[in-house]
Design a protein around this motif. Sequence first.
Motif, PDB file in Angstrom:
ATOM      1  N   LEU A   1     -46.999  61.607  20.573  1.00  0.00           N
ATOM      2  CA  LEU A   1     -45.802  62.199  19.976  1.00  0.00           C
ATOM      3  C   LEU A   1     -44.544  61.715  20.716  1.00  0.00           C
ATOM      4  O   LEU A   1     -44.466  61.826  21.936  1.00  0.00           O
ATOM      5  N   GLY A   2     -43.625  61.193  19.942  1.00  0.00           N
ATOM      6  CA  GLY A   2     -42.364  60.760  20.537  1.00  0.00           C
ATOM      7  C   GLY A   2     -42.440  59.384  21.159  1.00  0.00           C
ATOM      8  O   GLY A   2     -41.566  59.012  21.927  1.00  0.00           O
ATOM      9  N   ARG A   3     -43.462  58.601  20.834  1.00  0.00           N
ATOM     10  CA  ARG A   3     -43.505  57.243  21.383  1.00  0.00           C
ATOM     11  C   ARG A   3     -42.417  56.389  20.726  1.00  0.00           C
ATOM     12  O   ARG A   3     -41.968  56.699  19.607  1.00  0.00           O
ATOM     13  N   GLY A   4     -42.027  55.356  21.410  1.00  0.00           N
ATOM     14  CA  GLY A   4     -40.967  54.535  20.826  1.00  0.00           C
ATOM     15  C   GLY A   4     -40.560  53.390  21.725  1.00  0.00           C
ATOM     16  O   GLY A   4     -41.315  52.981  22.620  1.00  0.00           O
ATOM     17  N   ILE A   5     -39.390  52.862  21.462  1.00  0.00           N
ATOM     18  CA  ILE A   5     -38.887  51.734  22.248  1.00  0.00           C
ATOM     19  C   ILE A   5     -37.493  52.083  22.760  1.00  0.00           C
ATOM     20  O   ILE A   5     -36.613  52.479  21.981  1.00  0.00           O
ATOM     21  N   TYR A   6     -37.339  51.956  24.058  1.00  0.00           N
ATOM     22  CA  TYR A   6     -36.063  52.278  24.704  1.00  0.00           C
ATOM     23  C   TYR A   6     -35.253  50.992  24.872  1.00  0.00           C
ATOM     24  O   TYR A   6     -35.695  50.052  25.517  1.00  0.00           O
ATOM     25  N   ASN A   7     -34.084  50.952  24.254  1.00  0.00           N
ATOM     26  CA  ASN A   7     -33.221  49.776  24.378  1.00  0.00           C
ATOM     27  C   ASN A   7     -32.039  50.105  25.275  1.00  0.00           C
ATOM     28  O   ASN A   7     -31.404  51.145  25.120  1.00  0.00           O
ATOM     29  N   ARG A   8     -31.765  49.214  26.208  1.00  0.00           N
ATOM     30  CA  ARG A   8     -30.635  49.433  27.095  1.00  0.00           C
ATOM     31  C   ARG A   8     -29.988  48.090  27.379  1.00  0.00           C
ATOM     32  O   ARG A   8     -30.646  47.046  27.332  1.00  0.00           O
ATOM     33  N   GLY A   9     -28.692  48.131  27.640  1.00  0.00           N
ATOM     34  CA  GLY A   9     -28.017  46.850  27.857  1.00  0.00           C
ATOM     35  C   GLY A   9     -26.674  46.983  28.526  1.00  0.00           C
ATOM     36  O   GLY A   9     -26.121  48.078  28.645  1.00  0.00           O
ATOM     37  N   ASN A  10     -26.188  45.836  28.959  1.00  0.00           N
ATOM     38  CA  ASN A  10     -24.849  45.720  29.525  1.00  0.00           C
ATOM     39  C   ASN A  10     -24.195  44.472  28.949  1.00  0.00           C
ATOM     40  O   ASN A  10     -24.883  43.564  28.481  1.00  0.00           O
ATOM     41  N   HIS A  11     -22.869  44.452  28.978  1.00  0.00           N
ATOM     42  CA  HIS A  11     -22.160  43.229  28.578  1.00  0.00           C
ATOM     43  C   HIS A  11     -22.664  42.064  29.437  1.00  0.00           C
ATOM     44  O   HIS A  11     -22.813  42.197  30.651  1.00  0.00           O
ATOM     45  N   ALA A  12     -22.918  40.928  28.782  1.00  0.00           N
ATOM     46  CA  ALA A  12     -23.413  39.760  29.517  1.00  0.00           C
ATOM     47  C   ALA A  12     -22.232  38.925  30.000  1.00  0.00           C
ATOM     48  O   ALA A  12     -21.361  38.539  29.204  1.00  0.00           O
ATOM     49  N   HIS A  13     -22.195  38.683  31.301  1.00  0.00           N
ATOM     50  CA  HIS A  13     -21.109  37.906  31.867  1.00  0.00           C
ATOM     51  C   HIS A  13     -21.498  36.425  31.924  1.00  0.00           C
ATOM     52  O   HIS A  13     -22.596  36.096  32.351  1.00  0.00           O
ATOM     53  N   PRO A  14     -20.599  35.534  31.483  1.00  0.00           N
ATOM     54  CA  PRO A  14     -20.960  34.103  31.467  1.00  0.00           C
ATOM     55  C   PRO A  14     -21.296  33.544  32.857  1.00  0.00           C
ATOM     56  O   PRO A  14     -21.989  32.528  32.957  1.00  0.00           O
ATOM     57  N   ASP A  15     -20.828  34.193  33.932  1.00  0.00           N
ATOM     58  CA  ASP A  15     -21.178  33.723  35.278  1.00  0.00           C
ATOM     59  C   ASP A  15     -22.640  33.991  35.610  1.00  0.00           C
ATOM     60  O   ASP A  15     -23.243  33.297  36.425  1.00  0.00           O
ATOM     61  N   GLU A  16     -23.189  35.042  34.971  1.00  0.00           N
ATOM     62  CA  GLU A  16     -24.558  35.434  35.304  1.00  0.00           C
ATOM     63  C   GLU A  16     -25.584  34.890  34.315  1.00  0.00           C
ATOM     64  O   GLU A  16     -26.761  34.783  34.641  1.00  0.00           O
ATOM     65  N   TYR A  17     -25.112  34.644  33.082  1.00  0.00           N
ATOM     66  CA  TYR A  17     -26.068  34.245  32.048  1.00  0.00           C
ATOM     67  C   TYR A  17     -25.632  32.955  31.393  1.00  0.00           C
ATOM     68  O   TYR A  17     -24.430  32.689  31.261  1.00  0.00           O
ATOM     69  N   ASP A  18     -26.619  32.201  30.975  1.00  0.00           N
ATOM     70  CA  ASP A  18     -26.364  31.003  30.201  1.00  0.00           C
ATOM     71  C   ASP A  18     -26.260  31.448  28.745  1.00  0.00           C
ATOM     72  O   ASP A  18     -27.272  31.714  28.102  1.00  0.00           O
TER      73      ASP A  18
END
Lengths: 245, 442
Positions: B226-243
């Motif tokens: 009961l209550g199973r699911g998918i937890y989505n979480r995020g932050n703004h992606a900074h170009p210095d940290e991510y391609d």
Amino acid sequence: MKKIMIFGAASAIAQETAKLFARDGEHLFLVDMNISRLEAVRDDILARFKTKIDLYEANALDFDKHQELFEKAIQTLGGLDYVLIAHGTLPDQTKTQENPESIIREFNINCVSVISLASIAANYFEKQNQGCIAVISSVAGDRGRQSNYIYGAAKGGVTTFLQGLRNRVAHSGVSVVTIKPGMVDTPMTAHLPKSPLFAKPNDVGKGIYKAMLSGKDVAYLPGYWRLIMTIIKMIPEGIFKKMKL
Amino acid sequence: MIIGNYESWGRYPKYSPFDVYYVYWRNEIPDLSKFTKKILPYAWGKSYGDSCLNDNGILIDTKGLNKFILFDEEKGLFRCEAGVTLATILDFAVPRGWFLSVTPGTKFISVAGAVANDVHGKNHHKSGTFGCHVTKFELMRSSGERLICSPEENSELFRATIGGLGLTGLIIWVELKLKPCPSAFFAMESEKFYNLDEFFEINDESEKNFDYTVSWVDCTASDGSLGRGIYNRGNHAHPDEYDLPELPKQKLKNFPLDAAFINQLTVSLFNILYFNKQFNKTEKKLIHYDPFFYPLDAILHWNKAYGKKGFLQYQFVVPFGNEKEAVKEILNEVSKSGKSSFLTVLKTFGDIKSPGMLSFPRPGVTMAIDFRMGGDRTLKFLERLDGIVCNADGVIYPAKDARMSAEDFQNFYPQWTEFEKYIDPAFSSSFWRRVTKRIHNE
């Protein structure tokens, strides 16, 4: 920085074209009959793009002021490269046909004032051997139909006038662009039921911008109207007159 | 003749306005006292229930108020007319390094509608509601007055209008504080949870480190799951940290049919497939803001998938303390009933207070569940859920509601009598008449 003058600049379609020229950083001289509308249009454009915009309140029906209006624009802009004539009204056919005075008025707005302004622009551009005049005519001008022939005839007059004008000034390197939009979802057509044939003002505005840059002779907007009108023009008059179009 | 479609997003109830009045220019608003029937602003019709409807009244269509007014690129201050959509603002602001401080799950709403419903989003625990970022707006009253409302000026009307369901007057323009964004992308993690207790564990941890959190719940699961699911979480992606990848071109599709495509079978299948499409416990990816915030916007008119009878979205919040029991009880009811929902969303609200007088969000757990409108049986079932929400001291969200009782509304929002003082005498809505009905009859 190109110098651009737009008549009927508060119209939904002209606003979209104005935004694209503003994005390019061109200097705009916007004319419409209501200064507070023009100010709203200017604020909108300046919030988006850094450019120069001047406003001028004028009524297209004041024919004797057209020359002065151009002089004012040319003086303010320091020259002139592009003119877009976009003002107009869409009369209620059944009401207007009962009243010759209002037919004349519609012709004055949609045809006579346009021809006057286009002529002044052409005379100026011809002298400087450069320039572009774009005018919003309509697919309605391609063939008279019972439901819309007053508007259609005024636009047809504009279209034919521009053909001749184009022929005259082509030798001077001046382009004349006839814009033929189909139905567009704007305040002018707010009272009409919408069909999938209705285009969005930003798409039509973009089409005008592109046609002006390329100096295209005739631009149906969206392009499928060229096909539709070709078919409509091909219908023999004997059959056409019996149709309810 | 009324041109166009003036239904609500849930397409229930079916009410028609007497007439529609269009506005295009902010300096040419008609005299609002001239109408012989009550008026209500209407833009993109994304309110689910009847808060955007005005049965046999006048709707003022504000889609034509579509102009920007000013943008201060240094400070991120943005002012535009009432009918401008959040989509338009994002198209403009994101390439210039700014984002909406708060956005709900659709971007096809007007900025004035966002104010009038004091909408919330995945970052409520960090940023509060939309109204928390409104610096001022102009409100036109039927008296003819045009008032600038801000926390300092006409502050009571400011508070009443935020979350005020369009009843306090016609919002002409809104000024917002945007937030800086380093790119159009988000670094997102999806984590599976196998029951509700696990959701709460993950949530406690995630809310500290992530600006944006939201969960999808499989409401067909029962018992131990009961209550199973998918937890989505995020932050703004900074170009210095991510391609960062190339900007995708968003292609909007129209839902092709107006037919009841959503039924128990398709919903059950969808829920099972959706839960199982993710193999790993945790997945990480870089994702554009469109699929991150607005996955459903990719299909225009997805509400048609529920058919002509429409659907109801049931969104409530229960305060912390009662939250686990209440959410379990409601999930149990939903799972038992077989009236399963496509997209059930679970999220916790933080304690940032909105200026709005009648605002919905408050600290606690909120859940939104969609139900196909199946007549009286659906309505009766939702009344049972109301009982659980009431017992847990929770409240229901007016922007989603089409059926809560006047009694419940008045218990949920006891401040409504205070709010009523600020309603413009020329304004009303189907929602407002419904939830205040009993009092007026007394």
